[in-house]
Design a protein around this motif. Structure first.
Motif, PDB file in Angstrom:
ATOM      1  N   SER A  29      98.176  94.751  85.875  1.00  0.00           N
ATOM      2  CA  SER A  29      98.120  93.303  86.118  1.00  0.00           C
ATOM      3  C   SER A  29      97.696  92.521  84.881  1.00  0.00           C
ATOM      4  O   SER A  29      97.328  91.350  84.980  1.00  0.00           O
ATOM      5  CB  SER A  29      97.135  93.014  87.258  1.00  0.00           C
ATOM      6  OG  SER A  29      97.499  93.718  88.417  1.00  0.00           O
ATOM      7  N   HIS A  30      97.751  93.145  83.725  1.00  0.00           N
ATOM      8  CA  HIS A  30      97.320  92.521  82.465  1.00  0.00           C
ATOM      9  C   HIS A  30      98.007  91.166  82.280  1.00  0.00           C
ATOM     10  O   HIS A  30      99.170  90.982  82.666  1.00  0.00           O
ATOM     11  CB  HIS A  30      97.660  93.455  81.296  1.00  0.00           C
ATOM     12  CG  HIS A  30      97.081  93.048  80.003  1.00  0.00           C
ATOM     13  ND1 HIS A  30      97.648  92.079  79.207  1.00  0.00           N
ATOM     14  CD2 HIS A  30      95.965  93.462  79.358  1.00  0.00           C
ATOM     15  CE1 HIS A  30      96.918  91.920  78.120  1.00  0.00           C
ATOM     16  NE2 HIS A  30      95.882  92.758  78.179  1.00  0.00           N
ATOM     17  N   ALA A  31      97.307  90.241  81.663  1.00  0.00           N
ATOM     18  CA  ALA A  31      97.814  88.875  81.483  1.00  0.00           C
ATOM     19  C   ALA A  31      99.125  88.821  80.695  1.00  0.00           C
ATOM     20  O   ALA A  31      99.917  87.888  80.866  1.00  0.00           O
ATOM     21  CB  ALA A  31      96.760  88.018  80.788  1.00  0.00           C
ATOM     22  N   ASP A  32      99.392  89.786  79.841  1.00  0.00           N
ATOM     23  CA  ASP A  32     100.624  89.791  79.058  1.00  0.00           C
ATOM     24  C   ASP A  32     101.844  90.268  79.843  1.00  0.00           C
ATOM     25  O   ASP A  32     102.970  90.157  79.370  1.00  0.00           O
ATOM     26  CB  ASP A  32     100.459  90.671  77.812  1.00  0.00           C
ATOM     27  CG  ASP A  32      99.503  90.072  76.793  1.00  0.00           C
ATOM     28  OD1 ASP A  32      99.261  88.843  76.846  1.00  0.00           O
ATOM     29  OD2 ASP A  32      99.002  90.833  75.946  1.00  0.00           O
ATOM     30  N   ILE A  33     101.623  90.818  81.021  1.00  0.00           N
ATOM     31  CA  ILE A  33     102.734  91.279  81.860  1.00  0.00           C
ATOM     32  C   ILE A  33     103.238  90.075  82.641  1.00  0.00           C
ATOM     33  O   ILE A  33     102.505  89.457  83.398  1.00  0.00           O
ATOM     34  CB  ILE A  33     102.278  92.393  82.827  1.00  0.00           C
ATOM     35  CG1 ILE A  33     101.623  93.548  82.078  1.00  0.00           C
ATOM     36  CG2 ILE A  33     103.448  92.864  83.687  1.00  0.00           C
ATOM     37  CD1 ILE A  33     102.498  94.253  81.073  1.00  0.00           C
ATOM     38  N   GLU A  34     104.509  89.746  82.467  1.00  0.00           N
ATOM     39  CA  GLU A  34     105.030  88.499  83.017  1.00  0.00           C
ATOM     40  C   GLU A  34     105.828  88.647  84.308  1.00  0.00           C
ATOM     41  O   GLU A  34     105.823  87.755  85.135  1.00  0.00           O
ATOM     42  CB  GLU A  34     105.901  87.800  81.961  1.00  0.00           C
ATOM     43  CG  GLU A  34     105.113  87.406  80.723  1.00  0.00           C
ATOM     44  CD  GLU A  34     105.980  86.782  79.649  1.00  0.00           C
ATOM     45  OE1 GLU A  34     107.229  86.763  79.806  1.00  0.00           O
ATOM     46  OE2 GLU A  34     105.410  86.319  78.655  1.00  0.00           O
ATOM     47  N   ALA A  35     106.551  89.731  84.458  1.00  0.00           N
ATOM     48  CA  ALA A  35     107.505  89.791  85.573  1.00  0.00           C
ATOM     49  C   ALA A  35     107.369  91.079  86.382  1.00  0.00           C
ATOM     50  O   ALA A  35     108.363  91.697  86.765  1.00  0.00           O
ATOM     51  CB  ALA A  35     108.925  89.629  85.048  1.00  0.00           C
TER      52      ALA A  35
END
Length: 155
Positions: A29-35
């Motif tokens: 769920s890291h903030a850099d994961i977008e989709a």
């Protein structure tokens, strides 16, 4: 762009195994994961419909008497045939919390995954022996790796 679904099926009967499961979720769920949408279920609640909806899966289990948890085995028993023909090539990863060496557990899960024709994105992560704080970081990295690969269409 629609989200891809990362399914985490993790047996977490203790504080330590819950910490590992939560770390995998945190990494995925890291903030850099977008989709990527992360869905986590215990093995006794997960079923073929969850696998059919997933674009990748992370399995988590304890080592129980040299084998996977009964809960994860139950998940496979209920899901194997309903997903067999429809989810070949599903990217997958595994982490094992092993009090001993995890060899039998790994072998058992690998045998089932081979039958399902899922694709390993990395060798199984075996967290062996006495509890180490570093186990949490390794689990988080696994979640991040899988989600980042999905997010970037690597697998």
């Amino acid at each position: 762009m629609s989200s891809k679904i990362l399914l985490i099926v993790a047996h977490a009967p203790s504080d330590n195994t819950r910490a590992l499961r939560d770390a995998v979720i945190r990494g995925a769920s890291h903030a850099d994961i977008e989709a990527v949408e992360v869905r986590c279920k215990p093995p006794l609640e997960a079923g073929p419909e969850d696998v059919l909806a997933a674009d990748a899966i992370i399995l988590g289990t304890t080592e129980n008497l040299g084998y996977m948890s009964g809960a994860l085995k139950d998940f496979f028993d209920r899901s194997y045939y309903p997903v067999l023909e429809l989810k070949q090539g599903l990217p997958c990863a595994l982490y094992i919390r092993a009090g001993m060496d995890g060899t039998g557990t790994r072998r058992a899960v690998e045998s089932i995954v081979t039958g399902l024709r899922w694709n390993w994105v990395q060798p199984p992560l075996t967290l062996r022996g006495d509890w180490q704080a570093d186990f949490v970081a390794q689990a988080e990295e696994l979640g991040l790796y899988m989600a980042a690969g999905l997010d970037n269409s690597v697998f």
